[in-house]
Scaffold this active site. Structure first.
Site, mmCIF file in Angstrom:
data_model
loop_
_atom_site.group_PDB
_atom_site.id
_atom_site.type_symbol
_atom_site.label_atom_id
_atom_site.label_comp_id
_atom_site.label_asym_id
_atom_site.label_seq_id
_atom_site.Cartn_x
_atom_site.Cartn_y
_atom_site.Cartn_z
ATOM 1 N N GLU A 1 1.941 -6.334 0.716
ATOM 2 C CA GLU A 1 0.803 -6.651 0.013
ATOM 3 C C GLU A 1 -0.248 -7.449 0.599
ATOM 4 O OE1 GLU A 1 -0.759 -5.345 -2.916
ATOM 5 O OE2 GLU A 1 -2.345 -6.889 -2.392
ATOM 6 N N CYS B 1 -4.788 7.608 -6.982
ATOM 7 C CA CYS B 1 -5.672 7.533 -8.192
ATOM 8 C C CYS B 1 -6.922 8.280 -7.478
ATOM 9 C CB CYS B 1 -6.253 6.400 -8.838
ATOM 10 S SG CYS B 1 -6.834 5.131 -7.242
ATOM 11 N N ASP C 1 1.216 3.250 -2.759
ATOM 12 C CA ASP C 1 0.072 3.215 -3.777
ATOM 13 C C ASP C 1 -1.003 2.836 -3.563
ATOM 14 O OD1 ASP C 1 -1.005 3.483 -6.119
ATOM 15 O OD2 ASP C 1 0.363 2.055 -7.533
HETATM 16 C C1 SAM Z 1 -3.792 0.726 -6.130
HETATM 17 S S1 SAM Z 1 -3.073 -0.837 -6.141
HETATM 18 C C2 SAM Z 1 -1.417 -0.803 -6.373
HETATM 19 C C3 SAM Z 1 -0.590 -1.978 -6.565
HETATM 20 C C4 SAM Z 1 0.652 -1.610 -7.428
HETATM 21 N N1 SAM Z 1 1.445 -0.544 -6.762
HETATM 22 C C5 SAM Z 1 0.460 -1.395 -9.151
HETATM 23 O O1 SAM Z 1 0.800 -0.217 -9.256
HETATM 24 O O2 SAM Z 1 0.478 -2.387 -9.659
HETATM 25 C C6 SAM Z 1 -3.359 -1.252 -4.453
HETATM 26 C C7 SAM Z 1 -2.884 -2.448 -3.898
HETATM 27 O O3 SAM Z 1 -2.527 -2.560 -2.233
HETATM 28 C C8 SAM Z 1 -3.312 -3.972 -1.873
HETATM 29 N N2 SAM Z 1 -3.899 -3.401 -0.514
HETATM 30 C C9 SAM Z 1 -5.063 -2.638 -0.398
HETATM 31 N N3 SAM Z 1 -5.423 -2.700 1.052
HETATM 32 C C10 SAM Z 1 -4.081 -3.085 1.518
HETATM 33 C C11 SAM Z 1 -3.725 -3.329 2.815
HETATM 34 N N4 SAM Z 1 -4.563 -2.642 3.901
HETATM 35 N N5 SAM Z 1 -2.607 -3.688 3.217
HETATM 36 C C12 SAM Z 1 -1.872 -4.335 2.148
HETATM 37 N N6 SAM Z 1 -2.171 -4.056 0.770
HETATM 38 C C13 SAM Z 1 -3.302 -3.431 0.603
HETATM 39 C C14 SAM Z 1 -4.449 -4.245 -2.959
HETATM 40 O O4 SAM Z 1 -4.441 -5.525 -2.931
HETATM 41 C C15 SAM Z 1 -3.575 -3.681 -4.324
HETATM 42 O O5 SAM Z 1 -2.538 -4.640 -4.745
#
Ligand code: SAM
Length: 392
Positions: free
Chosen positions: A278, A349, A322
């Site tokens: 994350e 999503c 995700d």
């Molecule tokens: C759609 S959310 C899903 C979070 C978790 N699976 C949930 O359902 O609560 C996407 C997550 O990916 C993180 N994120 C976005 N781009 C990222 C990256 N390049 N590397 C790591 N994390 C990332 C965001 O901070 C966010 O917490």
């Protein structure tokens, strides 16, 4: 121009053809006979607005929200709920065929929402401090639509919106704030940026603070606040976790984009070793705390960009990803293919970016074993999809 709406497209617009042109119509229902005006033209595609409904579709209903059509938040209130579900299945199938080039889509079921109204437990409200407006952006613009009552907000968040609105008229909201994010837990609401009251005690009393809140989902407790991502509809979270993880178990699981650990905690109960990745520091802290609170010591959460982490790692039994609406970047898909997990669960999503990424994973040697949808966002064209893949 008069035309008949054929179906709903990804993005939520209605498709029609007239005068040799493809016309995309906002807020339409399949089967509507409408008179439209052309709003703009891009190549051979015209974008149109309904001026008159000549013959309404049998799927059309009267939108109950007074802001519908102006507010950019909902674009499906004109459809009865069954029609919304059917349109979402069509949207996913369209993306899988057209973008994913997937010929044999395993039977696609959609789980309906228990509450098609007043379900949102996370929201972002735009704030125009000059005009004192608080609400959502108007459709296709950056103007704030001033919204006093929102038909999809959970009651706790409606109350928070009303409290914030009361502050716009007394001028006590921070002038520099452009938006407010709020999330409801079982024990209250967290809001960012926090609102300080006109006297030091008012802010605390009204609950407009960036406090941590907790949410219980199937006997697991998650701590979170308004700063980090959390799913917007709590009603379907047990079903989402089941769809994403199912009966999976084994030695090692990797979870990309793990947020505050919604899937990490249940994964850690089923796998010997779990690694979550994350990039958001606050979400990472919550994920670690949520694992510690569940007394799970077999999971590690790494605060790093997914693409950077994926370089040179060994193959896990199971990989869950995700990503945000934009999907996984090309180098992330390449990293996953190099990692060669035996099974993949992709929670998405956005059906269009999901289809794009599935195409690459299938070309890289995976088969699509199952796909299902959950209606996490009633009254909008948005839909959550879970695809499960395995190595050939
Ligand atoms: C759609 S959310 C899903 C979070 C978790 N699976 C949930 O359902 O609560 C996407 C997550 O990916 C993180 N994120 C976005 N781009 C990222 C990256 N390049 N590397 C790591 N994390 C990332 C965001 O901070 C966010 O917490």
């Amino acid at each position: 121009m008069e035309l008949t709406i054929e179906r709903i497209l990804p993005g939520g617009l209605g498709l029609a053809h007239a005068d040799g042109r493809t016309v995309m119509v906002a807020l339409a229902a399949p089967g509507d006979r409408v008179r439209v005006s052309i709003d703009r033209v891009k190549g051979n595609v015209a974008f149109a607005l309904i001026q008159e409904i000549i013959t309404p579709s049998p799927q059309r209903v009267e939108p109950p929200c007074q802001y519908f059509g102006r507010c950019g938040g909902c674009d499906f209130q004109q459809l009865n709920y069954q029609a919304q579900l059917e349109a979402k299945v069509d949207i996913i199938k369209d993306c899988l065929h057209r973008i994913g080039r997937i010929e044999n889509v395993p039977g696609l079921q959609i789980t309906s929402a228990p509450n098609p109204w007043h379900y949102r437990t996370r929201a972002q409200w735009q704030y125009d401090s000059i005009r004192r407006r608080l609400g959502y952006f108007e459709a296709g613009s950056r103007h704030v639509c001033d919204v006093a009552e929102c038909a999809v907000l959970a009651p706790e968040l409606q109350q928070t919106l009303s409290e914030l609105r009361a502050r716009t008229s007394d001028g006590s909201l921070p002038e520099e704030a452009r938006d407010f994010r709020a999330v409801a837990g079982d024990d209250g609401v967290s809001i960012a940026p926090p609102v300080r009251g006109s006297s030091p005690t008012v802010g605390e009393g009204s609950g407009l603070t960036a406090r941590d809140v907790t949410r219980n989902i199937r006997d697991e407790t998650y701590r979170l606040n308004a700063e980090s991502f959390f799913q917007a509809n709590d009603d379907l979270l047990p079903q989402l976790i089941d769809a994403a993880i199912g009966e999976a178990h084994g030695e090692t699981a990797v979870e990309l984009y793990c947020g505050v650990g919604l899937f990490t905690v249940p994964l850690a109960r089923r796998f010997v070793r779990v690694i979550g990745i994350e990039s958001d520091a606050a979400a990472t802290r919550f994920a670690r705390a949520n694992l510690a609170n569940a007394n799970l010591k077999n999971a590690q959460v790494i605060n790093q960009d997914v693409g950077a982490w994926l370089e040179k790692k060994s193959s896990p039994d199971f990989l869950l990803l995700d990503p945000p609406r934009t999907g996984a970047e090309s180098h992330v898909i390449r990293g996953i293919l190099n990692l060669k997990p035996k099974r993949i669960s992709y929670v998405s999503c956005d059906p269009a970016t999901l289809a794009r990424d599935l195409r690459k994973l299938i070309a890289g040697g995976y088969t699509l074993e199952s796909i299902l949808a959950l209606d996490m966002f009633p009254q909008t064209h948005h839909v959550e999809t879970v695809a499960r893949l395995a190595t050939v």
